[in-house]
Motif scaffolding. Structure first.
Motif, PDB file in Angstrom:
ATOM      1  N   VAL A 108       0.844  -1.190   0.000  1.00  0.00           N
ATOM      2  CA  VAL A 108       0.000   0.000   0.000  1.00  0.00           C
ATOM      3  C   VAL A 108       0.878   1.238   0.000  1.00  0.00           C
ATOM      4  CG1 VAL A 108      -1.729   1.304   1.295  1.00  0.00           C
ATOM      5  CG2 VAL A 108      -1.842  -1.184   1.251  1.00  0.00           C
ATOM      6  N   GLU A 109       0.539   2.167  -0.864  1.00  0.00           N
ATOM      7  CA  GLU A 109       1.139   3.503  -0.834  1.00  0.00           C
ATOM      8  C   GLU A 109       0.011   4.456  -0.485  1.00  0.00           C
ATOM      9  OE1 GLU A 109       2.794   6.847  -3.910  1.00  0.00           O
ATOM     10  OE2 GLU A 109       2.982   4.738  -4.477  1.00  0.00           O
ATOM     11  N   ALA A 110       0.145   5.116   0.652  1.00  0.00           N
ATOM     12  CA  ALA A 110      -0.910   6.009   1.126  1.00  0.00           C
ATOM     13  C   ALA A 110      -0.295   7.316   1.588  1.00  0.00           C
ATOM     14  CB  ALA A 110      -1.690   5.360   2.258  1.00  0.00           C
ATOM     15  N   ASN A 111      -0.664   8.394   0.944  1.00  0.00           N
ATOM     16  CA  ASN A 111      -0.194   9.736   1.308  1.00  0.00           C
ATOM     17  C   ASN A 111       1.327   9.788   1.406  1.00  0.00           C
ATOM     18  OD1 ASN A 111      -2.951   9.773   1.591  1.00  0.00           O
ATOM     19  ND2 ASN A 111      -2.971  10.822   3.544  1.00  0.00           N
ATOM     20  N   GLY A 112       2.020   9.135   0.489  1.00  0.00           N
ATOM     21  CA  GLY A 112       3.477   9.160   0.443  1.00  0.00           C
ATOM     22  C   GLY A 112       4.162   8.171   1.369  1.00  0.00           C
ATOM     23  N   ARG A 113       3.409   7.378   2.107  1.00  0.00           N
ATOM     24  CA  ARG A 113       3.994   6.381   3.010  1.00  0.00           C
ATOM     25  C   ARG A 113       3.724   4.988   2.474  1.00  0.00           C
ATOM     26  NH1 ARG A 113       2.067   8.389   8.804  1.00  0.00           N
ATOM     27  NH2 ARG A 113       3.512   6.819   9.560  1.00  0.00           N
ATOM     28  N   GLU A 114       4.643   4.064   2.733  1.00  0.00           N
ATOM     29  CA  GLU A 114       4.542   2.684   2.255  1.00  0.00           C
ATOM     30  C   GLU A 114       4.115   1.769   3.391  1.00  0.00           C
ATOM     31  OE1 GLU A 114       5.188   1.491  -0.931  1.00  0.00           O
ATOM     32  OE2 GLU A 114       5.452   3.559  -1.599  1.00  0.00           O
ATOM     33  N   GLY A 115       3.358   0.732   3.054  1.00  0.00           N
ATOM     34  CA  GLY A 115       2.932  -0.244   4.046  1.00  0.00           C
ATOM     35  C   GLY A 115       2.392  -1.481   3.368  1.00  0.00           C
ATOM     36  N   GLU A 116       1.684  -2.293   4.156  1.00  0.00           N
ATOM     37  CA  GLU A 116       1.096  -3.517   3.630  1.00  0.00           C
ATOM     38  C   GLU A 116      -0.316  -3.660   4.180  1.00  0.00           C
ATOM     39  OE1 GLU A 116       1.705  -8.374   3.707  1.00  0.00           O
ATOM     40  OE2 GLU A 116       3.192  -7.089   4.666  1.00  0.00           O
ATOM     41  N   LEU A 117      -1.232  -4.082   3.322  1.00  0.00           N
ATOM     42  CA  LEU A 117      -2.592  -4.365   3.754  1.00  0.00           C
ATOM     43  C   LEU A 117      -2.559  -5.759   4.381  1.00  0.00           C
ATOM     44  CD1 LEU A 117      -5.760  -3.455   1.835  1.00  0.00           C
ATOM     45  CD2 LEU A 117      -5.651  -5.520   3.193  1.00  0.00           C
ATOM     46  N   LEU A 139      -6.168   1.028  11.291  1.00  0.00           N
ATOM     47  CA  LEU A 139      -7.438   0.658  10.677  1.00  0.00           C
ATOM     48  C   LEU A 139      -7.923   1.821   9.813  1.00  0.00           C
ATOM     49  CD1 LEU A 139      -9.237  -1.122  13.649  1.00  0.00           C
ATOM     50  CD2 LEU A 139      -8.043  -2.156  11.716  1.00  0.00           C
ATOM     51  N   VAL A 140      -8.240   1.492   8.560  1.00  0.00           N
ATOM     52  CA  VAL A 140      -8.653   2.489   7.580  1.00  0.00           C
ATOM     53  C   VAL A 140      -9.977   2.033   6.977  1.00  0.00           C
ATOM     54  CG1 VAL A 140      -8.027   3.527   5.365  1.00  0.00           C
ATOM     55  CG2 VAL A 140      -6.255   3.062   7.041  1.00  0.00           C
ATOM     56  N   PRO A 141     -10.946   2.934   6.851  1.00  0.00           N
ATOM     57  CA  PRO A 141     -12.199   2.532   6.206  1.00  0.00           C
ATOM     58  C   PRO A 141     -11.942   1.976   4.806  1.00  0.00           C
ATOM     59  CG  PRO A 141     -12.429   4.683   7.227  1.00  0.00           C
ATOM     60  CD  PRO A 141     -10.971   4.329   7.295  1.00  0.00           C
ATOM     61  N   ALA A 142     -12.571   0.847   4.494  1.00  0.00           N
ATOM     62  CA  ALA A 142     -12.437   0.230   3.174  1.00  0.00           C
ATOM     63  C   ALA A 142     -13.463   0.876   2.249  1.00  0.00           C
ATOM     64  CB  ALA A 142     -12.640  -1.278   3.267  1.00  0.00           C
ATOM     65  N   ALA A 143     -13.185   2.124   1.897  1.00  0.00           N
ATOM     66  CA  ALA A 143     -14.101   2.909   1.071  1.00  0.00           C
ATOM     67  C   ALA A 143     -13.491   3.141  -0.309  1.00  0.00           C
ATOM     68  CB  ALA A 143     -14.385   4.245   1.760  1.00  0.00           C
ATOM     69  N   LEU A 161      -5.785   9.098   1.476  1.00  0.00           N
ATOM     70  CA  LEU A 161      -6.525   9.085   2.747  1.00  0.00           C
ATOM     71  C   LEU A 161      -6.677  10.505   3.291  1.00  0.00           C
ATOM     72  CD1 LEU A 161      -4.709   6.052   4.404  1.00  0.00           C
ATOM     73  CD2 LEU A 161      -6.912   6.072   3.237  1.00  0.00           C
ATOM     74  N   PRO A 162      -7.694  10.746   4.112  1.00  0.00           N
ATOM     75  CA  PRO A 162      -7.846  12.054   4.738  1.00  0.00           C
ATOM     76  C   PRO A 162      -6.610  12.409   5.554  1.00  0.00           C
ATOM     77  CG  PRO A 162      -9.824  10.728   5.059  1.00  0.00           C
ATOM     78  CD  PRO A 162      -8.778   9.828   4.469  1.00  0.00           C
ATOM     79  N   GLU A 163      -6.251  13.655   5.536  1.00  0.00           N
ATOM     80  CA  GLU A 163      -5.071  14.155   6.240  1.00  0.00           C
ATOM     81  C   GLU A 163      -5.134  13.767   7.714  1.00  0.00           C
ATOM     82  OE1 GLU A 163      -1.444  15.626   6.134  1.00  0.00           O
ATOM     83  OE2 GLU A 163      -2.751  15.769   4.397  1.00  0.00           O
ATOM     84  N   GLY A 164      -4.043  13.200   8.224  1.00  0.00           N
ATOM     85  CA  GLY A 164      -3.928  12.842   9.636  1.00  0.00           C
ATOM     86  C   GLY A 164      -4.398  11.443   9.992  1.00  0.00           C
ATOM     87  N   LEU A 165      -5.062  10.754   9.083  1.00  0.00           N
ATOM     88  CA  LEU A 165      -5.594   9.425   9.396  1.00  0.00           C
ATOM     89  C   LEU A 165      -4.477   8.434   9.730  1.00  0.00           C
ATOM     90  CD1 LEU A 165      -8.150   7.690   9.615  1.00  0.00           C
ATOM     91  CD2 LEU A 165      -7.836   7.077   7.232  1.00  0.00           C
ATOM     92  N   LEU A 166      -3.355   8.524   9.055  1.00  0.00           N
ATOM     93  CA  LEU A 166      -2.246   7.602   9.322  1.00  0.00           C
ATOM     94  C   LEU A 166      -1.526   7.938  10.626  1.00  0.00           C
ATOM     95  CD1 LEU A 166      -0.696   7.173   5.765  1.00  0.00           C
ATOM     96  CD2 LEU A 166      -2.144   5.574   7.020  1.00  0.00           C
TER      97      LEU A 166
END
Length: 169
Positions: A108-117, A139-143, A161-166
Motif C-alpha cells: 500500500v502507498e498512502a499519502n506518500g507512506r509505504e505499508g502492507e494491507l 485501521l482504515v475505512p475500506a471505502a 486518505l484524509p489528512e492525519g488518518l495515518l
C-alpha cells in the motif's frame, strides 16, 4: 442463456463443496475450466469458477468453487439458481468484481507512506482495512473513494486518505 439451468442445494463435505440439481436446460457440453456458473447475489451477476466439477447421474453434480473453500462461504450460495453463459463463452474482462479480502498482502502507498494491507474486517456498517505502516497497525475505512488505483498484477494499491488518518493512535 439467461434461464436458470440448475440450483445449489446443500453443502457436501467440509471444504466448501456443494450439491447441485441440474435442470434439463443444463448444457451437455459445459466445460468448467473455460466457463463459470453465474448466480445473482444482491442483484449482481457473480461468476463462480469451478475448482472441481463431478457430474452425478443425469441431474446432479458435486462442485467446489474457487474462492469458496469453507462451508460458511459456500453456505451463502445455498438455494440460489445459476445459469451458464451461452456457448460456454465468458469474457473475463467484464468481470471487474473482486472481494476486498483478495487485497490482503498487497503493498500500500498512502499519502506518500509505504505499508502492507494485512487484514480486512468485513462489516456492513463499517468495513475496515488493517494496514501496517512503519511497524504500526492502522485501521482504515475500506471505502472506494480512498482507493486511487489497484494494480492486481504487481499487488499494489495506491490510496489517498484524509489528512492525519495515518497519524492516529
Amino acid at each position: 442463456m439467461t434461464t436458470p439451468c440448475g440450483r445449489i442445494n446443500r453443502l457436501f463435505g467440509t471444504n466448501g463443496g456443494v450439491m447441485l440439481s441440474l435442470y434439463t436446460d443444463f448444457p451437455e457440453d459445459f466445460d468448467p475450466e473455460t466457463s463459470p456458473m453465474i448466480v445473482t447475489v444482491d442483484q449482481l451477476e457473480v461468476p463462480l469458477w469451478c475448482a472441481s466439477f463431478e457430474k452425478r447421474g443425469v441431474s446432479g453434480a458435486v462442485v467446489t468453487f474457487e474462492d469458496f473453500d469453507t462451508d460458511r462461504r459456500a453456505g451463502e450460495l445455498l438455494g440460489k439458481e445459476f445459469y451458464v453463459p451461452d456457448n460456454n463463452e465468458y469474457d473475463e474482462e467484464d468481470d471487474d468484481e473482486f472481494y476486498m479480502e483478495d487485497l490482503i498482502g498487497f503493498e500500500v502507498e498512502a499519502n506518500g507512506r509505504e505499508g502492507e494491507l494485512t487484514d480486512f474486517y468485513d462489516s456492513e456498517m463499517n468495513p475496515l482495512f488493517e494496514i501496517t505502516v512503519d511497524g504500526r497497525e492502522i485501521l482504515v475505512p475500506a471505502a472506494e473513494e480512498f482507493i486511487a488505483h489497484i494494480d492486481f498484477e504487481k499487488q499494489h494499491i495506491k490510496m489517498v486518505l484524509p489528512e492525519g488518518l495515518l497519524n492516529l493512535e
